[in-house]
Scaffold this motif. Structure first.
Motif, PDB file in Angstrom:
ATOM      1  N   THR A  52      65.277 -29.876 -57.166  1.00 27.28           N
ATOM      2  CA  THR A  52      65.928 -30.392 -58.374  1.00 27.28           C
ATOM      3  C   THR A  52      67.361 -30.817 -58.083  1.00 27.28           C
ATOM      4  O   THR A  52      67.818 -31.878 -58.534  1.00 27.28           O
ATOM      5  CB  THR A  52      65.901 -29.333 -59.483  1.00 27.28           C
ATOM      6  OG1 THR A  52      64.541 -28.927 -59.723  1.00 27.28           O
ATOM      7  CG2 THR A  52      66.507 -29.865 -60.767  1.00 27.28           C
ATOM      8  N   TRP A  53      68.089 -29.982 -57.328  1.00 26.70           N
ATOM      9  CA  TRP A  53      69.456 -30.355 -56.969  1.00 26.70           C
ATOM     10  C   TRP A  53      69.485 -31.653 -56.177  1.00 26.70           C
ATOM     11  O   TRP A  53      70.368 -32.496 -56.387  1.00 26.70           O
ATOM     12  CB  TRP A  53      70.100 -29.227 -56.148  1.00 26.70           C
ATOM     13  CG  TRP A  53      71.283 -29.707 -55.373  1.00 26.70           C
ATOM     14  CD1 TRP A  53      72.566 -29.864 -55.817  1.00 26.70           C
ATOM     15  CD2 TRP A  53      71.275 -30.152 -54.009  1.00 26.70           C
ATOM     16  NE1 TRP A  53      73.366 -30.371 -54.819  1.00 26.70           N
ATOM     17  CE2 TRP A  53      72.594 -30.557 -53.700  1.00 26.70           C
ATOM     18  CE3 TRP A  53      70.293 -30.236 -53.020  1.00 26.70           C
ATOM     19  CZ2 TRP A  53      72.942 -31.043 -52.436  1.00 26.70           C
ATOM     20  CZ3 TRP A  53      70.624 -30.716 -51.779  1.00 26.70           C
ATOM     21  CH2 TRP A  53      71.944 -31.116 -51.487  1.00 26.70           C
ATOM     22  N   SER A  54      68.545 -31.838 -55.251  1.00 26.42           N
ATOM     23  CA  SER A  54      68.541 -33.048 -54.427  1.00 26.42           C
ATOM     24  C   SER A  54      68.358 -34.287 -55.285  1.00 26.42           C
ATOM     25  O   SER A  54      68.929 -35.346 -54.998  1.00 26.42           O
ATOM     26  CB  SER A  54      67.442 -32.967 -53.359  1.00 26.42           C
ATOM     27  OG  SER A  54      66.141 -33.057 -53.942  1.00 26.42           O
ATOM     28  N   GLU A  55      67.584 -34.178 -56.362  1.00 29.18           N
ATOM     29  CA  GLU A  55      67.406 -35.306 -57.262  1.00 29.18           C
ATOM     30  C   GLU A  55      68.699 -35.596 -58.025  1.00 29.18           C
ATOM     31  O   GLU A  55      69.099 -36.747 -58.190  1.00 29.18           O
ATOM     32  CB  GLU A  55      66.257 -35.017 -58.232  1.00 29.18           C
ATOM     33  CG  GLU A  55      64.904 -34.911 -57.540  1.00 29.18           C
ATOM     34  CD  GLU A  55      63.822 -34.364 -58.454  1.00 29.18           C
ATOM     35  OE1 GLU A  55      64.167 -33.984 -59.608  1.00 29.18           O
ATOM     36  OE2 GLU A  55      62.659 -34.309 -58.034  1.00 29.18           O
ATOM     37  N   HIS A 129      69.387 -41.246 -51.590  1.00 31.67           N
ATOM     38  CA  HIS A 129      70.025 -40.424 -50.565  1.00 31.67           C
ATOM     39  C   HIS A 129      69.079 -39.316 -50.119  1.00 31.67           C
ATOM     40  O   HIS A 129      68.461 -38.644 -50.936  1.00 31.67           O
ATOM     41  CB  HIS A 129      71.304 -39.802 -51.127  1.00 31.67           C
ATOM     42  CG  HIS A 129      71.938 -38.816 -50.204  1.00 31.67           C
ATOM     43  ND1 HIS A 129      72.663 -39.195 -49.095  1.00 31.67           N
ATOM     44  CD2 HIS A 129      71.950 -37.459 -50.205  1.00 31.67           C
ATOM     45  CE1 HIS A 129      73.098 -38.115 -48.465  1.00 31.67           C
ATOM     46  NE2 HIS A 129      72.682 -37.055 -49.120  1.00 31.67           N
ATOM     47  N   ARG A 130      68.970 -39.150 -48.822  1.00 28.35           N
ATOM     48  CA  ARG A 130      68.173 -38.062 -48.252  1.00 28.35           C
ATOM     49  C   ARG A 130      69.145 -37.063 -47.632  1.00 28.35           C
ATOM     50  O   ARG A 130      70.009 -37.424 -46.850  1.00 28.35           O
ATOM     51  CB  ARG A 130      67.184 -38.603 -47.224  1.00 28.35           C
ATOM     52  CG  ARG A 130      66.237 -39.645 -47.812  1.00 28.35           C
ATOM     53  CD  ARG A 130      65.269 -40.176 -46.776  1.00 28.35           C
ATOM     54  NE  ARG A 130      64.276 -39.192 -46.423  1.00 28.35           N
ATOM     55  CZ  ARG A 130      63.140 -38.992 -47.092  1.00 28.35           C
ATOM     56  NH1 ARG A 130      62.874 -39.706 -48.168  1.00 28.35           N
ATOM     57  NH2 ARG A 130      62.278 -38.083 -46.710  1.00 28.35           N
ATOM     58  N   PHE A 131      68.973 -35.797 -47.974  1.00 27.95           N
ATOM     59  CA  PHE A 131      69.968 -34.783 -47.640  1.00 27.95           C
ATOM     60  C   PHE A 131      69.586 -33.979 -46.407  1.00 27.95           C
ATOM     61  O   PHE A 131      68.421 -33.920 -45.998  1.00 27.95           O
ATOM     62  CB  PHE A 131      70.174 -33.840 -48.837  1.00 27.95           C
ATOM     63  CG  PHE A 131      69.016 -32.904 -49.091  1.00 27.95           C
ATOM     64  CD1 PHE A 131      69.034 -31.594 -48.626  1.00 27.95           C
ATOM     65  CD2 PHE A 131      67.904 -33.326 -49.815  1.00 27.95           C
ATOM     66  CE1 PHE A 131      67.974 -30.734 -48.860  1.00 27.95           C
ATOM     67  CE2 PHE A 131      66.844 -32.469 -50.057  1.00 27.95           C
ATOM     68  CZ  PHE A 131      66.881 -31.175 -49.575  1.00 27.95           C
ATOM     69  N   GLU A 150      57.708 -29.763 -48.835  1.00 27.14           N
ATOM     70  CA  GLU A 150      57.637 -29.757 -50.294  1.00 27.14           C
ATOM     71  C   GLU A 150      58.812 -30.432 -50.994  1.00 27.14           C
ATOM     72  O   GLU A 150      58.795 -30.563 -52.216  1.00 27.14           O
ATOM     73  CB  GLU A 150      57.495 -28.316 -50.787  1.00 27.14           C
ATOM     74  CG  GLU A 150      56.247 -27.622 -50.262  1.00 27.14           C
ATOM     75  CD  GLU A 150      56.189 -26.141 -50.613  1.00 27.14           C
ATOM     76  OE1 GLU A 150      56.763 -25.753 -51.652  1.00 27.14           O
ATOM     77  OE2 GLU A 150      55.574 -25.375 -49.853  1.00 27.14           O
ATOM     78  N   ILE A 151      59.842 -30.840 -50.256  1.00 27.74           N
ATOM     79  CA  ILE A 151      61.003 -31.477 -50.887  1.00 27.74           C
ATOM     80  C   ILE A 151      61.069 -32.922 -50.418  1.00 27.74           C
ATOM     81  O   ILE A 151      61.414 -33.204 -49.265  1.00 27.74           O
ATOM     82  CB  ILE A 151      62.303 -30.733 -50.544  1.00 27.74           C
ATOM     83  CG1 ILE A 151      62.185 -29.259 -50.942  1.00 27.74           C
ATOM     84  CG2 ILE A 151      63.483 -31.379 -51.235  1.00 27.74           C
ATOM     85  CD1 ILE A 151      63.403 -28.425 -50.609  1.00 27.74           C
ATOM     86  N   PRO A 152      60.742 -33.876 -51.277  1.00 28.28           N
ATOM     87  CA  PRO A 152      60.616 -35.278 -50.839  1.00 28.28           C
ATOM     88  C   PRO A 152      61.900 -35.884 -50.282  1.00 28.28           C
ATOM     89  O   PRO A 152      61.839 -36.716 -49.375  1.00 28.28           O
ATOM     90  CB  PRO A 152      60.190 -35.999 -52.128  1.00 28.28           C
ATOM     91  CG  PRO A 152      59.590 -34.936 -52.999  1.00 28.28           C
ATOM     92  CD  PRO A 152      60.352 -33.693 -52.689  1.00 28.28           C
TER      93      PRO A 152
END
Length: 588
Positions: A52-55, A129-131, A150-152
């Protein structure tokens, strides 16, 4: 999120067992790295929060990208792309001048914002952005592998561990999960960077785990790209301190050691990009949630705990205080997104930002707690006050003691114990928690602890932003009376105009805007209809002094219509009935 598939046919060597969790399967042996199955909830909630944070993080960067592009269009030209350390100008790069960004922008993550464009993507198309993420104590690699699967928006996760045997285990488990093979990546077409994808023709290549940019492959041919899980061996502090410059910070750092994370906080708060995420687990609840080791608690966290029923919430606030003070030394501030007391540990998620002005607020979000040794009534004393003026400034020393507090407790006459300093600001960001909860409700079929996640997140999203809670059972024991039901206590509070919610940290708990004296008056009113056997009350005890006072206001126990919405509603697994232990430290 996809549902977990059965483990594929994998050769299981002698003395090994196959462990399946969500989308990931790993091989374990008796002398292998440490893995506690009780921490599955920890891993599930971590996946959901980081995803969720990455989004949110990507959306913020997209908004900044769009804002800069709009300003350029308004100026009637394309601005010059700011060059990063290590970048070189390539043929075709636009030459123009761009206005300098504010100081806060300079602290933004220098990692590339977008993936390398493909032939099917126009050059002026924004790519999310990909983290990057560092798991500092990877052990078996289970958590890192789950993040990768699991984290796109994950670009890569660095799985670090000090133990050679653990690193061997991680490499084996990465391989059996299909993440070990190198994947091709275009090395000379398109561009990565803060504003790549605007048709500027800038190619900065793929960044390595150390922040270096390899030489692009010739003639646009495919160049090798490292796995989503990059395995390394070393001390966690060195792994963090090596990434404290603006050019090579991680977007997220996960600290989940055995015991306390305190020795690693100083390095962690420096190794995270602006707006990045710090995830912290501390399992030393014997130190945090008691007064048995107050000297150890102070040494680790810069404060001492409380001897009260709300000790687990105080433990969260002590850890947040340690993170906040570590970050403030470097002009950085924290925003707690989700802070949970779970079974035998605390799990905390905070965003780290650089803002010397916001650091000045740290004193007003830090305080000490005076806790009565007789009845556990508490008074919170902030260390500072924020009185905004026209410039948004105005930071002054706090005034004390807290209102209504004397040398002795006014309710029972007991002496006060001092706890803290600790964080007295909000434990959660409500909007963020609701977004995580929405994700779990719609896409959480693959989480093994989904029902408990929904329950705890629901409680956290509703939780009042006031320090500490109480339980009717504990207060009934203090008054030596029959315990009123939860609906009676909550209805009395709501009928009196007070707010109240549950606390995630304790079953049957209540957080309320009412003062402790007003809560005691509810019990004094209750006792009129349910008399106490005074023959069992010792003269001069805290109980006798509490019972000697008359209520200032009569409580109304009529069931309040909001009770079911706030405290029951949909039947959820808010608290676990199982008693977990931390397990045994690995002997490697």
């Amino acid at each position: 999120m996809s549902t977990p598939a059965p483990a594929p046919a994998i050769h299981i060597p002698p003395n090994h067992t196959l462990h399946l969790e969500s989308t990931t399967h790993i091989l374990l042996k008796p002398t292998d790295a440490f893995l506690n199955p009780a921490q599955e909830f920890n891993r599930d909630i971590s996946v959901a929060v980081i995803r969720t944070w990455s989004e949110v993080y990507a959306e913020e960067k997209r908004e900044r990208w769009a804002g800069k592009r709009k300003r350029r269009e308004e100026k009637g030209g394309v601005g010059r792309k700011r060059r990063r350390v290590g970048e070189v100008d390539l043929p075709g790069a636009a030459e123009a001048v761009e206005d300098a960004e504010p100081a806060a922008e300079e602290e933004e993550d220098p990692q590339p914002e977008q993936d390398t464009p493909t032939s099917s993507q126009p050059a002026n198309t924004y790519r999310p952005h990909r983290f990057t993420l560092l798991e500092a104590f990877s052990a078996t690699g289970l958590r890192a592998i789950r993040y990768a699967k699991e984290i796109p928006l994950l670009r890569y996760v660095v799985a670090n561990d000090l133990s050679a045997a653990a690193v061997e285990s991680i490499r084996r488990n990465v391989e059996i999960n299909g993440l070990g093979a190198e994947e091709p990546a275009l090395g000379a077409t398109g561009g990565e960077g803060e504003e790549a994808g605007e048709g500027e023709g800038v190619n900065v290549g793929e960044e390595s785990a150390e922040g270096e940019k390899p030489t692009p492959a010739p003639n646009g041919t495919a160049a090798p790209r490292a796995s989503l899980v990059r395995v390394q061996q070393g001390d966690a502090r060195l792994a963090l301190y090596a990434h404290t410059t603006l050019q090579n910070r991680y977007d997220a750092v996960d600290l989940d050691p055995y015991g306390t994370a305190a020795p690693f906080l100083d390095a962690a708060v420096q190794a995270i990009s602006d707006g990045g995420l710090l995830c912290v687990t501390c399992t030393d609840m014997g130190v945090l949630a008691s007064t048995n080791y107050s000297e150890k608690c102070f040494a680790n966290y810069g404060g001492v705990g409380v001897k009260a029923e709300f000790c687990h919430e105080a433990a969260l606030r002590l850890v947040l205080h340690a993170i906040s003070t570590s970050a403030a030394r470097y002009g950085r501030t924290i925003t707690p997104l989700l802070s949970l007391s779970i079974d035998f540990y605390v799990r905390i998620f905070v965003r780290i930002r650089t803002s010397p002005l916001e650091v000045k607020h740290a004193a007003s979000r830090t305080g000490t707690a005076y806790v009565c040794s007789g009845c556990q009534a508490s008074h919170v004393q902030p260390l500072g006050r924020h009185l905004p003026d026209a410039r948004g400034s105005g930071f002054k020393l706090a005034q004390g003691p807290p209102q209504g507090m004397g040398e002795h407790c006014p309710e029972c006459g007991g002496r006060y114990h001092l706890a803290g300093p600790m964080w007295i600001g909000p434990l959660h960001e409500r909007a963020f928690v609701q977004r995580v909860l929405a994700h779990v409700r719609t896409e959480g079929e693959g989480y093994g602890t989904q029902s408990r996640m929904r329950g705890m997140l629901t409680v956290a999203a509703e939780e009042l932003e006031v320090p500490f809670y109480f339980t009717p059972g504990a207060l009934a024991g203090l008054f030596h009376c029959v315990c009123p039901s939860l609906i009676e206590v909550v209805s009395a509070l709501l009928n009196a105009g007070h707010e109240c919610t549950r606390s995630h940290a304790c079953a049957g708990s209540i957080k309320t805007s009412a003062s402790r004296a007003e809560v005691y008056d509810i019990f004094r009113t209750w006792i009129r209809g349910h008399p106490v056997n005074m023959g069992k009350v010792k003269e001069g005890s805290p109980t006798s002094k509490l019972l000697a006072k008359e209520p200032k206001k009569e409580a109304d126990f009529t069931p309040h219509p909001d009770f079911h919405a706030k405290f029951e509603g949909i039947k959820l697994v808010r608290y676990t009935a199982e008693k977990w232990a931390p397990g045994t430290r690995s002997k490697m």
